[in-house]
Structure formats: C-alpha cells, structure tokens
Motif scaffolding. Structure first.
Motif, PDB file in Angstrom:
ATOM      1  N   ALA A  73       9.549  -0.693   3.237  1.00  0.00           N
ATOM      2  CA  ALA A  73       8.542   0.211   3.801  1.00  0.00           C
ATOM      3  C   ALA A  73       7.435   0.509   2.794  1.00  0.00           C
ATOM      4  CB  ALA A  73       9.207   1.510   4.244  1.00  0.00           C
ATOM      5  N   VAL A  74       7.799   0.746   1.527  1.00  0.00           N
ATOM      6  CA  VAL A  74       6.794   1.040   0.506  1.00  0.00           C
ATOM      7  C   VAL A  74       5.902  -0.181   0.266  1.00  0.00           C
ATOM      8  CG1 VAL A  74       6.468   1.561  -1.948  1.00  0.00           C
ATOM      9  CG2 VAL A  74       8.141   2.848  -0.610  1.00  0.00           C
ATOM     10  N   LEU A  75       6.491  -1.374   0.214  1.00  0.00           N
ATOM     11  CA  LEU A  75       5.694  -2.603   0.049  1.00  0.00           C
ATOM     12  C   LEU A  75       4.662  -2.743   1.164  1.00  0.00           C
ATOM     13  CD1 LEU A  75       8.236  -5.359  -1.071  1.00  0.00           C
ATOM     14  CD2 LEU A  75       6.086  -4.802  -2.206  1.00  0.00           C
ATOM     15  N   MET A  76       5.099  -2.568   2.398  1.00  0.00           N
ATOM     16  CA  MET A  76       4.183  -2.730   3.522  1.00  0.00           C
ATOM     17  C   MET A  76       3.130  -1.629   3.547  1.00  0.00           C
ATOM     18  SD  MET A  76       5.174  -5.529   4.649  1.00  0.00           S
ATOM     19  CE  MET A  76       3.984  -5.605   5.993  1.00  0.00           C
ATOM     20  N   ALA A  77       3.523  -0.405   3.168  1.00  0.00           N
ATOM     21  CA  ALA A  77       2.577   0.705   3.161  1.00  0.00           C
ATOM     22  C   ALA A  77       1.464   0.462   2.142  1.00  0.00           C
ATOM     23  CB  ALA A  77       3.298   2.012   2.858  1.00  0.00           C
ATOM     24  N   PHE A  78       1.835   0.040   0.942  1.00  0.00           N
ATOM     25  CA  PHE A  78       0.824  -0.231  -0.073  1.00  0.00           C
ATOM     26  C   PHE A  78      -0.061  -1.406   0.329  1.00  0.00           C
ATOM     27  CE2 PHE A  78       3.410   2.327  -3.030  1.00  0.00           C
ATOM     28  CZ  PHE A  78       2.400   3.051  -3.630  1.00  0.00           C
ATOM     29  N   SER A  79       0.512  -2.388   1.003  1.00  0.00           N
ATOM     30  CA  SER A  79      -0.263  -3.526   1.474  1.00  0.00           C
ATOM     31  C   SER A  79      -1.329  -3.076   2.467  1.00  0.00           C
ATOM     32  CB  SER A  79       0.668  -4.556   2.122  1.00  0.00           C
ATOM     33  OG  SER A  79      -0.076  -5.583   2.751  1.00  0.00           O
ATOM     34  N   PHE A  80      -0.917  -2.294   3.442  1.00  0.00           N
ATOM     35  CA  PHE A  80      -1.852  -1.818   4.462  1.00  0.00           C
ATOM     36  C   PHE A  80      -2.936  -0.940   3.847  1.00  0.00           C
ATOM     37  CE2 PHE A  80      -3.116   1.692   7.254  1.00  0.00           C
ATOM     38  CZ  PHE A  80      -3.755   0.984   8.253  1.00  0.00           C
ATOM     39  N   ILE A  81      -2.525   0.017   3.007  1.00  0.00           N
ATOM     40  CA  ILE A  81      -3.485   0.942   2.414  1.00  0.00           C
ATOM     41  C   ILE A  81      -4.493   0.191   1.555  1.00  0.00           C
ATOM     42  CG2 ILE A  81      -3.740   2.846   0.772  1.00  0.00           C
ATOM     43  CD1 ILE A  81      -0.989   3.863   1.781  1.00  0.00           C
ATOM     44  N   THR A  82      -4.004  -0.762   0.755  1.00  0.00           N
ATOM     45  CA  THR A  82      -4.892  -1.518  -0.130  1.00  0.00           C
ATOM     46  C   THR A  82      -5.921  -2.312   0.672  1.00  0.00           C
ATOM     47  OG1 THR A  82      -3.158  -1.729  -1.806  1.00  0.00           O
ATOM     48  CG2 THR A  82      -4.990  -3.277  -1.935  1.00  0.00           C
ATOM     49  N   TYR A  83      -5.477  -2.994   1.733  1.00  0.00           N
ATOM     50  CA  TYR A  83      -6.427  -3.770   2.529  1.00  0.00           C
ATOM     51  C   TYR A  83      -7.424  -2.849   3.236  1.00  0.00           C
ATOM     52  CZ  TYR A  83      -8.559  -6.518   6.170  1.00  0.00           C
ATOM     53  OH  TYR A  83      -9.487  -7.107   6.991  1.00  0.00           O
ATOM     54  N   PHE A  84      -6.927  -1.764   3.825  1.00  0.00           N
ATOM     55  CA  PHE A  84      -7.799  -0.854   4.567  1.00  0.00           C
ATOM     56  C   PHE A  84      -8.885  -0.270   3.667  1.00  0.00           C
ATOM     57  CE2 PHE A  84      -8.643   3.614   5.807  1.00  0.00           C
ATOM     58  CZ  PHE A  84      -9.377   3.362   6.949  1.00  0.00           C
ATOM     59  N   THR A  85      -8.491   0.247   2.512  1.00  0.00           N
ATOM     60  CA  THR A  85      -9.480   0.862   1.629  1.00  0.00           C
ATOM     61  C   THR A  85     -10.395  -0.177   0.988  1.00  0.00           C
ATOM     62  OG1 THR A  85      -7.874   0.888  -0.209  1.00  0.00           O
ATOM     63  CG2 THR A  85      -8.043   2.871   1.155  1.00  0.00           C
ATOM     64  N   SER A  86      -9.898  -1.419   0.829  1.00  0.00           N
ATOM     65  CA  SER A  86     -10.777  -2.463   0.276  1.00  0.00           C
ATOM     66  C   SER A  86     -11.899  -2.802   1.249  1.00  0.00           C
ATOM     67  CB  SER A  86      -9.963  -3.717  -0.065  1.00  0.00           C
ATOM     68  OG  SER A  86      -9.534  -4.395   1.108  1.00  0.00           O
ATOM     69  N   THR A  87     -11.643  -2.701   2.559  1.00  0.00           N
ATOM     70  CA  THR A  87     -12.714  -2.941   3.529  1.00  0.00           C
ATOM     71  C   THR A  87     -13.760  -1.828   3.467  1.00  0.00           C
ATOM     72  OG1 THR A  87     -11.534  -1.803   5.339  1.00  0.00           O
ATOM     73  CG2 THR A  87     -11.140  -4.167   5.081  1.00  0.00           C
ATOM     74  N   LEU A  88     -13.302  -0.587   3.233  1.00  0.00           N
ATOM     75  CA  LEU A  88     -14.251   0.523   3.075  1.00  0.00           C
ATOM     76  C   LEU A  88     -15.094   0.324   1.824  1.00  0.00           C
ATOM     77  CD1 LEU A  88     -11.987   3.630   3.916  1.00  0.00           C
ATOM     78  CD2 LEU A  88     -13.297   2.174   5.479  1.00  0.00           C
ATOM     79  N   LEU A  89     -14.458  -0.119   0.751  1.00  0.00           N
ATOM     80  CA  LEU A  89     -15.166  -0.333  -0.504  1.00  0.00           C
ATOM     81  C   LEU A  89     -16.152  -1.495  -0.381  1.00  0.00           C
ATOM     82  CD1 LEU A  89     -15.445   0.689  -3.357  1.00  0.00           C
ATOM     83  CD2 LEU A  89     -13.517  -0.757  -4.029  1.00  0.00           C
ATOM     84  N   ALA A  90     -15.778  -2.537   0.377  1.00  0.00           N
ATOM     85  CA  ALA A  90     -16.673  -3.678   0.577  1.00  0.00           C
ATOM     86  C   ALA A  90     -17.952  -3.240   1.298  1.00  0.00           C
ATOM     87  CB  ALA A  90     -15.964  -4.772   1.376  1.00  0.00           C
TER      88      ALA A  90
END
Length: 484
Positions: A73-90
């Motif tokens: 669960a922690v692996l998937m949560a960090f994966s989702f959060i990282t991708y989501f916030t990277s799109t905001l940063l882009a």
C-alpha cells in the motif's frame, strides 16, 4: 570564424548578441538561450536514472518492516502521489500559462514566479540541501557496491564464514576522482548520454536482483518467515524497534521515488514543441510506472526470498553469495549507475552556485572567462577555472562527509523524509493552486490541502525513524570496516 569554432565545441556559453547576424539566431530559443534538443525519451532516461537508484535495493528490507499489506500500500501510495504532483510541477514550469508563459529554468525560479516571498528561499534551502544529501548518499552507496565486489570474491575463495572486512574509504576516493572528471561536463544539456547509460545499468542490476530473488524463492531450501504485518514484535524486534523501523522504512520508500528535486531542471532540457509540460507528463508517466513495476517486483519478491530477515541492501548485504560473478556484475552496474545519478543531482547545484557568482561578480575573469582548449576528435572544450575549482572542491567535500557517515538505510530514509514533503508535495500543490487561481475552501482546494498535510505527517515520522536509526548506527559504528 567564431561561429564555426563554436559549432564543434563541447560547451558554448552563448551570448545572443554575438549571434544576431549570419542567421545563427535560428539556433536560439525565443528567450535567447541555446535551442534545447531534449525529448520525452531523454527526459525519461533522466527520470529513470534519478528514480531507479540505490533505493530499490532497500525495498525488500522496507517490506519486511511493513509487511505484505502496508508495504504494498505504501509503495503504491508514493507512486501515485509522486506522479500526480509531478504533473502539477510540469504545468508550473512556465508562468503564468503552462504552454505560452515565461520559462523558469530552475525549481527556485518556478516558485519565485508563482509564489514569491520567503518561500523562494525555503525552496532553495530544501532543494539544494537535499541535492547535497543525495550526492553524499550516492558516494556511500557506490563505495559499498565496489566493496561488495571485493568481498564477493573473498567469500567465493575462502568461504562464507570468513569476515572479509574491507574499508569503504579507498573506494569513495576512487568514486570521487571519477566525479571530479565528470563534473566538468558544463550543464544538464550535455548529460543525456550519461543518463541513458545509467538507466540501462539501473535496469540491469534491478533485473539481476529480481532474478536471484525469484531463483531463491523457486529453489526452496531454507524456510523464511513473512507476515502480513512484517517483522514480529517479541520475536524479531522489540515494540520500540518495530515503531522506529516502520518509520524508517517509510522514509526509504519516499527516497526511492525522489526526483521532483530535479524535475524542473530536466524539463528545461526539452524542446519547446510539443509543449514542455506535455512531454514532461509523458516522461513522468513512463518513468514512474516503469519504476513502480520494478519496485513492487523487487520489494515483494525480495521479501518472499528473505522474509523478516531481509538485509538492508540485498546485493551488498550478501543476501546472495552465488553465483559470485553475477553478484559482481550487479554491483558494478550499481556503481556505474550511481556515477551518472550523482551528476543528474549534482548539476543543478553546480549551476546554481556558478550563476549566482557570475551575477555577483560579473567583472571577475576567474569566474566568467572561458578558455578554449582543442580536444582531439571531439572539438573545442571551454574550460572555466572557477568551475574547475568549485566543482572539484564540492566533490571532495561530499566524499569526506561520506567517509564520516558511511551508513546506508538510515541515510536514505533521512534524505527521503527531508525532501519528500516540501519538494514533491507542498510546492507543486501550492503553485498549482496559485496558477489556477483556485477558490479557497473549494472541494479541490480542500482535498489538495489534506493531501499536503497528510504527507507532512508522513515525512515527520519518517525523519524521526531515520534519525533514530542513524543514532544507533553511530553507536555501533566501527571504523575501517565495510558497512556493506
């Protein structure tokens, strides 16, 4: 004549005014800087180089602390959060509009354009201290991998019960010497070949580790204990150790996804058409999804292979001894990968210091003058004495600090915890809210704030666990012995 000389060079510090004639301006971007040539392929290579790093080797240990349910669960949560916030940063790379707005060349520039105020300094403090920490961590990890090659051969010759202790320090010096040379690559735009090589290496050693874990599981042999909740209190660890290790494992996983620190600098290498934010989102999707697949496989299969006794680094901690040549190959791949990864994280820091010094002392020839040197078969290399001295001094500093604190898991967890919230979550969310002029207390605003606060809590507990781990490691540290 000057234009001809510059076309064959490794590095050209181009001045737009110098190229106003002769049709050379077509080689410049709309802001007068050299035209960028990066694509989503090169950006993906940079991301994979930054993300699939030494953190993947600690995931089996992290899974052992958290267990099957929480670990996955922690692996998937960090994966989702990282991708989501990277799109905001882009989308924040240009301001005010994500496609037609003004370019921002660094993470700090992006924060300055959208938020301003003291948060610019806070961003710089978080980003550049994090970059320093990562380069120190990579020096430690690369030396551990180099030591592991020597120890692997020793175990093969003399048996697995022999101690085969080897100091990390000589290998840290070798790594630093290589970095001193590579650090003279002047900027991020010249790093694509190194990132592609490093990305290939990261796939190689991850695949070797995964393959050895699968073979160990398939081969049976010693029975291992796994659990839905990880290491068992009263059997493997005390209640206090369980809490601290859980926090540290969360920090390790956070570190395994850390690349937001250099996302803006990577995006600044991309061609302007198609829009940079579109290409960066594609590269982020490829990078994060690819690494998540590797992480889940390496973490889960590694935990299945070693159970609750999983080592902190299953390639250098000798979860495997044979075939020794394959272990050697994997550790060589790790070292080569970290040589490239060091540069991916070091270049933004190098360029930040150099640009600030050039702004403050524009008349100082030591800082600003480029000296042309003819390099056979390559072209003209422009050497700057300040760049040579400053970058060499920085590499030496990271090597010295790494020799003082030669620990692996605790260092990874602390770096991950310190960088995850401010750089991966807080600033991307705040800049997105400012850029879109989001209404306060609206539904989207509220859940973005909740996400940010939740990640802050995670970062704090992970930092606490990592500090505790570092304290315990310092107490147990015996100099001149391998920490692998």
């Amino acid at each position: 004549m000057a234009a001809e000389l510059h076309r064959g060079s490794i590095y050209v510090d181009q001045d737009p005014e110098a190229f106003s004639n002769g049709g050379v301006r077509k080689n410049l971007d709309d802001d007068g800087r050299p035209k960028r040539t990066g694509t989503w392929v090169t950006a993906s290579a940079h991301i994979i180089t930054a993300v699939i790093g030494s953190g993947v080797l600690s995931l089996a240990w992290a899974m052992a602390q958290l267990g099957w349910i929480a670990g996955f669960a922690v692996l998937m949560a960090f994966s989702f959060i990282t991708y989501f916030t990277s799109t905001l940063l882009a989308d924040s790379y240009r301001a005010p509009d994500p496609v037609t707005g003004r370019r921002n060349y660094t993470y700090m520039d992006t924060v300055r354009a959208h938020l301003g105020g003291r948060r610019v300094q806070l961003c710089g403090l978080a980003q550049y201290s994090n970059l320093v920490g990562i380069t120190i961590g990579y020096t430690i990890t690369a030396s551990i991998s180099m030591v592991a090659v020597k120890r692997s051969n020793c175990f093969h010759r003399h048996g697995h019960n022999v101690k085969c202790h080897t100091s990390n320090n000589p290998f840290m010096i070798i790594f630093a010497c290589i970095q001193i040379l590579l650090s003279q690559i002047p900027n991020f735009h010249k790093l694509s070949w190194l990132s592609i090589l490093a990305a290939i290496m990261s796939f190689s050693y991850s695949s070797i580790g995964l393959g050895l874990s699968i073979a160990k599981v398939a081969g049976g042999g010693n029975q291992v204990r796994t659990a839905l909740t990880g290491v068992t209190v009263g059997v493997d660890v005390s209640p206090t150790e369980k809490v601290w290790r859980t926090f540290q494992a969360i920090g390790d996983i956070a570190f395994a996804y850390a690349y937001s620190t250099v996302l803006v600098e990577i995006q600044d290498t991309l061609k302007s058409s198609p829009p940079e934010n579109k290409m960066m989102k594609r590269a982020s999707g490829i990078g994060v999804s690819t690494t998540t697949i590797f992480y889940v496989l390496c973490g889960c299969v590694g935990y299945a292979a070693f159970g609750n006794d999983a080592p902190g680094n299953f390639l250098t901690g000798f979860g495997f001894y044979e075939p020794f040549w394959l272990i050697d190959l994997a550790n060589v791949c790790i070292a080569i990968h970290l040589i490239g990864a060091y540069q991916v994280f070091g270049q933004p820091l190098f360029q930040f210091v150099e640009s600030k010094c050039s702004e403050k002392w524009p008349e100082n020839k030591f800082i600003t003058r480029e000296h042309a040197i003819e390099v056979p078969f390559i072209g003209v290399y422009y050497m700057n004495f300040f760049r040579l001295v400053w970058r060499t001094a920085y590499v030496i500093m990271t090597a010295v600090v790494a020799m003082i604190f030669p620990f692996f898991n605790d260092f990874l967890g602390l770096i991950g915890a310190a960088s995850f919230w401010p750089l991966t979550v807080y600033f991307p969310i705040e800049m997105h809210i400012a850029q879109t002029k989001m209404r306060k207390y609206s539904f989207t605003w509220t859940w973005l704030k909740v996400l940010s606060w939740a990640c802050l809590i995670v970062s704090l507990v992970a930092a606490a666990g990592s500090v505790e781990g570092l304290v315990q490691s310092l107490k147990a540290y015996k100099p001149f012995q391998s920490q692998g």
